[in-house]
Structures are given as structure tokens and as C-alpha cells.
Design a protein around this motif. Structure first.
Motif, PDB file in Angstrom:
ATOM      1  N   PRO A   1       0.801  -1.240   0.000  1.00 14.71           N
ATOM      2  CA  PRO A   1       0.000   0.000   0.000  1.00 14.71           C
ATOM      3  C   PRO A   1       0.826   1.278   0.000  1.00 14.71           C
ATOM      4  N   ASN A   2       2.054   1.216   0.472  1.00 11.42           N
ATOM      5  CA  ASN A   2       2.895   2.412   0.441  1.00 11.42           C
ATOM      6  C   ASN A   2       3.170   2.870  -0.994  1.00 11.42           C
ATOM      7  N   ILE A   3       3.234   1.934  -1.942  1.00  7.34           N
ATOM      8  CA  ILE A   3       3.455   2.294  -3.344  1.00  7.34           C
ATOM      9  C   ILE A   3       2.236   3.041  -3.880  1.00  7.34           C
ATOM     10  N   LEU A   4       1.046   2.587  -3.520  1.00 10.95           N
ATOM     11  CA  LEU A   4      -0.175   3.273  -3.961  1.00 10.95           C
ATOM     12  C   LEU A   4      -0.252   4.686  -3.394  1.00 10.95           C
ATOM     13  N   LEU A   5       0.091   4.829  -2.130  1.00 11.47           N
ATOM     14  CA  LEU A   5       0.089   6.153  -1.507  1.00 11.47           C
ATOM     15  C   LEU A   5       1.132   7.053  -2.160  1.00 11.47           C
ATOM     16  N   ALA A   6       2.303   6.518  -2.421  1.00  7.47           N
ATOM     17  CA  ALA A   6       3.356   7.306  -3.067  1.00  7.47           C
ATOM     18  C   ALA A   6       2.952   7.686  -4.489  1.00  7.47           C
ATOM     19  N   PHE A   7       2.296   6.783  -5.208  1.00  9.56           N
ATOM     20  CA  PHE A   7       1.840   7.087  -6.560  1.00  9.56           C
ATOM     21  C   PHE A   7       0.795   8.194  -6.540  1.00  9.56           C
ATOM     22  N   LEU A   8      -0.127   8.149  -5.597  1.00  4.71           N
ATOM     23  CA  LEU A   8      -1.149   9.189  -5.482  1.00  4.71           C
ATOM     24  C   LEU A   8      -0.516  10.548  -5.210  1.00  4.71           C
ATOM     25  N   ILE A   9       0.424  10.598  -4.285  1.00  6.83           N
ATOM     26  CA  ILE A   9       1.095  11.863  -3.957  1.00  6.83           C
ATOM     27  C   ILE A   9       1.926  12.352  -5.133  1.00  6.83           C
ATOM     28  N   THR A  10       2.578  11.455  -5.853  1.00  5.13           N
ATOM     29  CA  THR A  10       3.360  11.844  -7.024  1.00  5.13           C
ATOM     30  C   THR A  10       2.471  12.468  -8.091  1.00  5.13           C
ATOM     31  N   VAL A  11       1.333  11.856  -8.357  1.00  2.00           N
ATOM     32  CA  VAL A  11       0.411  12.396  -9.361  1.00  2.00           C
ATOM     33  C   VAL A  11      -0.082  13.781  -8.945  1.00  2.00           C
ATOM     34  N   LEU A  12      -0.440  13.945  -7.680  1.00  2.00           N
ATOM     35  CA  LEU A  12      -0.925  15.241  -7.206  1.00  2.00           C
ATOM     36  C   LEU A  12       0.153  16.317  -7.252  1.00  2.00           C
ATOM     37  N   MET A  13       1.377  15.947  -6.945  1.00  2.00           N
ATOM     38  CA  MET A  13       2.457  16.934  -6.979  1.00  2.00           C
ATOM     39  C   MET A  13       2.826  17.319  -8.414  1.00  2.00           C
ATOM     40  N   VAL A  14       2.750  16.378  -9.329  1.00  2.00           N
ATOM     41  CA  VAL A  14       2.988  16.712 -10.742  1.00  2.00           C
ATOM     42  C   VAL A  14       1.887  17.637 -11.243  1.00  2.00           C
TER      43      VAL A  14
ATOM     44  N   GLY B   1       6.798  17.320  -1.819  1.00  2.00           N
ATOM     45  CA  GLY B   1       5.885  16.193  -1.994  1.00  2.00           C
ATOM     46  C   GLY B   1       6.491  15.081  -2.825  1.00  2.00           C
ATOM     47  N   LEU B   2       7.226  15.437  -3.869  1.00  3.31           N
ATOM     48  CA  LEU B   2       7.898  14.412  -4.679  1.00  3.31           C
ATOM     49  C   LEU B   2       9.007  13.714  -3.896  1.00  3.31           C
TER      50      LEU B   2
ATOM     51  N   TYR C   1       8.943  13.317  -0.641  1.00  8.39           N
ATOM     52  CA  TYR C   1       8.202  12.478   0.292  1.00  8.39           C
ATOM     53  C   TYR C   1       7.729  11.191  -0.374  1.00  8.39           C
ATOM     54  N   SER C   2       7.213  11.294  -1.587  1.00  2.11           N
ATOM     55  CA  SER C   2       6.723  10.093  -2.265  1.00  2.11           C
ATOM     56  C   SER C   2       7.871   9.153  -2.636  1.00  2.11           C
ATOM     57  N   SER C   3       9.022   9.703  -2.987  1.00  2.00           N
ATOM     58  CA  SER C   3      10.161   8.824  -3.281  1.00  2.00           C
ATOM     59  C   SER C   3      10.663   8.122  -2.023  1.00  2.00           C
ATOM     60  N   ILE C   4      10.605   8.796  -0.882  1.00  4.45           N
ATOM     61  CA  ILE C   4      10.973   8.147   0.379  1.00  4.45           C
ATOM     62  C   ILE C   4       9.993   7.032   0.700  1.00  4.45           C
ATOM     63  N   LEU C   5       8.698   7.259   0.437  1.00  2.39           N
ATOM     64  CA  LEU C   5       7.704   6.207   0.667  1.00  2.39           C
ATOM     65  C   LEU C   5       7.958   4.992  -0.215  1.00  2.39           C
ATOM     66  N   VAL C   6       8.378   5.209  -1.449  1.00  4.73           N
ATOM     67  CA  VAL C   6       8.647   4.083  -2.342  1.00  4.73           C
ATOM     68  C   VAL C   6       9.870   3.311  -1.875  1.00  4.73           C
ATOM     69  N   ILE C   7      10.931   4.023  -1.537  1.00  5.91           N
ATOM     70  CA  ILE C   7      12.191   3.356  -1.215  1.00  5.91           C
ATOM     71  C   ILE C   7      12.175   2.733   0.178  1.00  5.91           C
ATOM     72  N   HIS C   8      11.643   3.448   1.160  1.00  3.78           N
ATOM     73  CA  HIS C   8      11.699   2.964   2.537  1.00  3.78           C
ATOM     74  C   HIS C   8      10.342   2.581   3.102  1.00  3.78           C
ATOM     75  N   GLY C   9       9.320   2.528   2.288  1.00  2.92           N
ATOM     76  CA  GLY C   9       7.979   2.219   2.771  1.00  2.92           C
ATOM     77  C   GLY C   9       7.806   0.795   3.232  1.00  2.92           C
ATOM     78  N   TRP C  10       8.651  -0.095   2.792  1.00  3.68           N
ATOM     79  CA  TRP C  10       8.534  -1.493   3.203  1.00  3.68           C
ATOM     80  C   TRP C  10       8.822  -1.656   4.692  1.00  3.68           C
TER      81      TRP C  10
ATOM     82  N   VAL D   1      -4.553  16.466   1.298  1.00  2.49           N
ATOM     83  CA  VAL D   1      -5.008  16.576  -0.095  1.00  2.49           C
ATOM     84  C   VAL D   1      -6.265  17.444  -0.221  1.00  2.49           C
ATOM     85  N   PRO D   2      -7.317  17.233   0.584  1.00  4.58           N
ATOM     86  CA  PRO D   2      -8.480  18.136   0.463  1.00  4.58           C
ATOM     87  C   PRO D   2      -8.162  19.580   0.846  1.00  4.58           C
ATOM     88  N   THR D   3      -7.244  19.759   1.786  1.00  2.23           N
ATOM     89  CA  THR D   3      -6.858  21.116   2.162  1.00  2.23           C
ATOM     90  C   THR D   3      -6.167  21.827   0.997  1.00  2.23           C
ATOM     91  N   CYS D   4      -5.288  21.117   0.305  1.00  2.09           N
ATOM     92  CA  CYS D   4      -4.624  21.693  -0.872  1.00  2.09           C
ATOM     93  C   CYS D   4      -5.637  21.990  -1.980  1.00  2.09           C
TER      94      CYS D   4
END
Length: 100
Positions: free
Chosen positions: A8-21, A45-46, A48-57, A75-78
């Protein structure tokens, strides 16, 4: 050690990456509502998402849940912030047209 596992950390990181792009591309799509600090926050944010991908396990389930909760607040606040910028810009434009 880098150990990237699809969890699930990959999904969260992907969501944050898409939003930051999308926040990066806000400057191209609607430059009138983009701010200079958006680039800073998108870069953080990018990172943060890369840290989630690499160290999320290494995240315990409760720590991953806390990250999900933080992002579900962030996300809703932004989104509301960007929407309010657009409303403020439209109101300012309407006020200028009314004065002329």
C-alpha cells in the motif's frame, strides 16, 4: 539497502506523485492562480513520495495508517486552497470589470 515491494505504500506514493505533478503543471494550465511557493511544496511532496517508495517497506501498519490519515487531511486542504485562489482571482477580475 533498497527493497521496493508492491504494498500500500506504493499506492500512496503514486497518489502523492500524481498530485504533486499536477501542482507543478498548475503553472502551465492556470498561471493566474499559481503561486511561487507551489514549486517548493511540489518538490517536497515528490521527495516524500520517493521516500515512501524506497523505505515504505519498513513501515508498520500503524505508521502506514498514520501516513494515510495525514495525506487524507492534506489533499483536500490543498484542493480547497487552489479552489479558493481561483475564486479570489475571479472575484478580483469581476471587481476590476465592474469598476471600468
Amino acid at each position: 539497502m533498497i527493497n521496493i515491494i508492491f504494498e500500500p505504500n506504493i499506492l500512496l506514493a503514486f497518489l502523492i506523485t500524481v498530485l504533486m505533478v499536477l501542482l507543478y503543471f498548475l503553472r502551465i494550465i492556470k498561471p493566474q492562480i499559481a503561486r511561487d511557493q507551489d514549486i517548493f511544496f511540489a518538490t517536497i511532496g515528490l521527495l516524500y513520495s520517493s521516500i515512501l517508495v524506497i523505505h515504505g517497506w519498513r513501515l508498520d501498519p500503524i505508521l502506514l495508517f498514520s501516513q494515510v490519515l495525514i495525506n487524507s487531511i492534506l489533499v483536500p486542504t490543498c484542493w480547497e486552497n487552489i479552489r479558493l485562489r481561483a475564486i479570489a482571482y475571479a472575484f478580483q477580475k469581476f471587481k476590476e470589470e465592474k469598476n471600468n
